[in-house]
Design an enzyme around this catalytic site. Structure first.
Site, PDB file in Angstrom:
ATOM      1  N   VAL A 183       4.385   0.986   1.594  1.00 15.32           N
ATOM      2  CA  VAL A 183       4.412  -0.137   2.536  1.00 15.32           C
ATOM      3  C   VAL A 183       4.727  -1.405   1.725  1.00 15.32           C
ATOM      4  CG1 VAL A 183       3.149  -1.417   4.305  1.00 15.32           C
ATOM      5  CG2 VAL A 183       2.715   1.020   4.003  1.00 15.32           C
ATOM      6  N   ASP A 211      -7.429   9.099  13.910  1.00 20.58           N
ATOM      7  CA  ASP A 211      -7.727   8.990  12.474  1.00 20.58           C
ATOM      8  C   ASP A 211      -8.385   7.641  12.184  1.00 20.58           C
ATOM      9  OD1 ASP A 211      -7.939   9.869   9.882  1.00 20.58           O
ATOM     10  OD2 ASP A 211      -5.877   9.362   9.323  1.00 20.58           O
ATOM     11  N   GLY A 262       0.828  -1.199   0.000  1.00 18.73           N
ATOM     12  CA  GLY A 262       0.000   0.000   0.000  1.00 18.73           C
ATOM     13  C   GLY A 262       0.859   1.244   0.000  1.00 18.73           C
ATOM     14  N   GLY A 272       5.038   7.563   2.403  1.00 23.00           N
ATOM     15  CA  GLY A 272       5.831   6.553   1.695  1.00 23.00           C
ATOM     16  C   GLY A 272       5.075   5.263   1.486  1.00 23.00           C
TER      17      GLY A 272
HETATM   18  P1  AMP Z   1      -0.363   3.638   6.144  1.00 21.67           P
HETATM   19  O1  AMP Z   1       0.851   4.369   5.700  1.00 21.67           O
HETATM   20  O2  AMP Z   1      -0.230   3.049   7.513  1.00 21.67           O
HETATM   21  O3  AMP Z   1      -1.617   4.451   5.963  1.00 21.67           O
HETATM   22  O4  AMP Z   1      -0.528   2.375   5.140  1.00 21.67           O
HETATM   23  C1  AMP Z   1      -0.831   2.548   3.783  1.00 21.67           C
HETATM   24  C2  AMP Z   1      -1.454   1.275   3.236  1.00 21.67           C
HETATM   25  O5  AMP Z   1      -0.504   0.215   3.288  1.00 21.67           O
HETATM   26  C3  AMP Z   1      -2.645   0.748   4.031  1.00 21.67           C
HETATM   27  O6  AMP Z   1      -3.825   1.374   3.630  1.00 21.67           O
HETATM   28  C4  AMP Z   1      -2.615  -0.742   3.702  1.00 21.67           C
HETATM   29  O7  AMP Z   1      -3.179  -0.985   2.433  1.00 21.67           O
HETATM   30  C5  AMP Z   1      -1.126  -1.030   3.595  1.00 21.67           C
HETATM   31  N1  AMP Z   1      -0.616  -1.510   4.897  1.00 21.67           N
HETATM   32  C6  AMP Z   1      -0.175  -0.725   5.909  1.00 21.67           C
HETATM   33  N2  AMP Z   1       0.218  -1.486   6.952  1.00 21.67           N
HETATM   34  C7  AMP Z   1       0.018  -2.769   6.581  1.00 21.67           C
HETATM   35  C8  AMP Z   1       0.202  -4.033   7.247  1.00 21.67           C
HETATM   36  N3  AMP Z   1       0.672  -4.071   8.484  1.00 21.67           N
HETATM   37  N4  AMP Z   1      -0.134  -5.165   6.587  1.00 21.67           N
HETATM   38  C9  AMP Z   1      -0.635  -5.091   5.322  1.00 21.67           C
HETATM   39  N5  AMP Z   1      -0.833  -3.934   4.651  1.00 21.67           N
HETATM   40  C10 AMP Z   1      -0.520  -2.792   5.267  1.00 21.67           C
END
Ligand code: AMP
Length: 439
Positions: free
Chosen positions: A24, A131, A17, A22
């Site tokens: 993931v 959030d 994601g 940045g």
């Molecule tokens: P964030 O930066 O935490 O908003 O994460 C961005 C996107 O990355 C999320 O909306 C998920 O699709 C994916 N993502 C983040 N953390 C995880 C995780 N621990 N396991 C799987 N996908 C993740």
């Protein structure tokens, strides 16, 4: 092909994601098959990012609860920072919600109970998330929720002394009215967001763009006008709870205890074929289990920063090898197979995106990044990747930025415009995991 990221750990070519600061990525351990999510934070994005990321890790590492994504460690390689997180292979909660319809009550209730359990845990520790929204709620392999993204989280109670917060943060449709005015109390503000999530779960829509009197939808709700969507889509017990949760005055809003005591929350629902009805209660899906994603030990108390290599030596032995390739691919509903080959599919998508008025560009040889506006005229960005699998071509859509529900509306519309090339076979996740390769 996977690339070695650090010794023994491979970085999968497909992104999990994208966040505000940045990408993931998915890392897997060569020897054991263990999987972790790695959030890359680019501290150059703006001056406060480094401090914010540090705060996110400091708060997140204190958390140890089944409904919350676990954080294993952090690694600094200026200008980048890496957060290592428990991997949630079940995708994001919004992906489960059918736009404008929502979820069956039983499912909505199960998710909502888990969300409230996670939020109650956070609040007991004096931590506010700030959030909460379906895009920040991930799912594990057993469809249990995992609250994620502590980038906005803060401590509101220390040694029994509560402080009011004043930073306006969150996502407008989910934000509580008092947050826009500030200062505000943390707990009612988070619970308001849970109320909006409950509306999304039950109806597949968001009730307003923002909770301000200038918004007719919000004014109508405050004035008790409930004879229109989304309110007409929920029954009286759910409406009763929503009226307490989406109470304009924070002081009169439902608390965790009143939510737990509410008739809708306690209501026993049962699945009756395709229909979901009252009475009886199916056994709740088990948390954990033999084929669960392997668990990792928590960062040692007191250690401020942990390097990946050191941290993962603490991994519980014997749990990881049970992971199948199926468990390593995020299960997204926004995918379908087509009968056309890769080049033909890309041509069809280009044509379709032009006819929809989208702005798009190639961001990989088989990946297109699409930009448009959502219903609220807010930016919506998603990626479409065309993957050549062993037998078929898979078209995979992933949200990059914006409202998950609107992204699904666009996905459904795109899919409906391709009836002649849709292949009516379910995505076989293990094949997808074995061959998936998004540039
Ligand atoms: P964030 O930066 O935490 O908003 O994460 C961005 C996107 O990355 C999320 O909306 C998920 O699709 C994916 N993502 C983040 N953390 C995880 C995780 N621990 N396991 C799987 N996908 C993740």
């Amino acid at each position: 092909m996977d690339q070695q990221f650090i010794e023994g750990w491979d970085k999968a070519p497909n992104l999990l994601g994208e966040g505000a600061f940045g990408e993931v990525h998915l890392l897997t351990n060569r020897a054991t098959g263990e999987a972790v999510a790695m959030k890359v934070i680019d501290t150059r994005i703006h001056a406060g990012v480094y401090e914010q990321a540090r705060k996110e890790f400091t708060i997140h590492r204190r958390l140890d609860n089944d409904s919350i994504i676990r954080v294993y460690g952090v690694r600094k390689e200026p200008p980048l920072m890496y957060l290592f997180l428990e991997y949630a292979p079940g995708g994001e909660l919004y992906d489960k919600i059918e736009p404008d319809v929502g979820l069956p009550q039983l499912e909505a209730q199960r998710y909502f109970r888990q969300i409230i359990g996670g939020v109650e845990y956070l609040h007991r520790l004096g931590i506010a998330h700030r959030d909460l929204k379906p895009e920040n709620i991930l799912l594990d392999n057993h469809d249990n929720i995992k609250i994620s993204d502590f980038g906005m989280a803060t401590i509101f109670r220390l040694n029994g002394v509560e402080r009011k917060l004043d930073k306006r943060c969150g996502t407008l449709p989910y934000i509580a009215p008092e947050v826009l005015r500030g200062p505000y109390r943390a707990e009612p503000a988070d619970l308001w967001s849970c109320g909006v999530i409950l509306v999304a779960l039950l109806t597949g829509e968001l009730p307003w763009d923002e909770p301000t009197p200038t918004q007719p939808e919000y004014r109508g709700w405050r004035d008790g006008k409930i004879g229109r969507p989304p309110w007409v889509k929920v029954d009286s017990l759910a409406l009763g709870l929503l009226q307490r949760l989406l109470q304009h005055a924070a002081g009169r809003r439902a608390t965790v205890q009143t939510i737990r005591d509410s008739a809708w929350f306690k209501r026993r629902l049962r699945s009756d074929g395709d229909r979901w009805s009252l009475d009886g209660c199916p056994p709740p899906p088990a948390r954990g289990g033999a084929d669960d994603v392997p668990s990792f030990s928590q960062p040692a108390a007191g250690a401020d920063e942990l390097l990946l290599g050191t941290q993962f030596q603490n991994t519980q032995p014997g749990t990881a090898s049970s992971q199948t390739p199926l468990q390593r691919l995020v299960k997204r509903m926004t995918r379908f197979f087509v009968t056309t080959n890769q080049a033909e599919t890309l041509d069809r998508l280009k044509e379709l995106f032009d006819s929809c008025g989208y702005t798009w560009r190639f961001t990989g040889s088989c990946t297109m990044t699409v930009q448009t506006l959502d219903r609220r005229k807010m930016p919506l960005t998603f990626k479409a990747s065309v993957l050549d699998m062993t037998d078929h071509v898979l078209v995979d859509f992933r949200l990059s930025k914006g409202c998950g529900l609107d992204f699904k509306r666009h996905f459904i519309r795109i899919k409906q415009k391709l009836p002649d090339i849709l292949l009516n076979v379910p995505v076989n996740w293990s094949v997808a995991a074995a061959t998936n390769s998004v540039p």
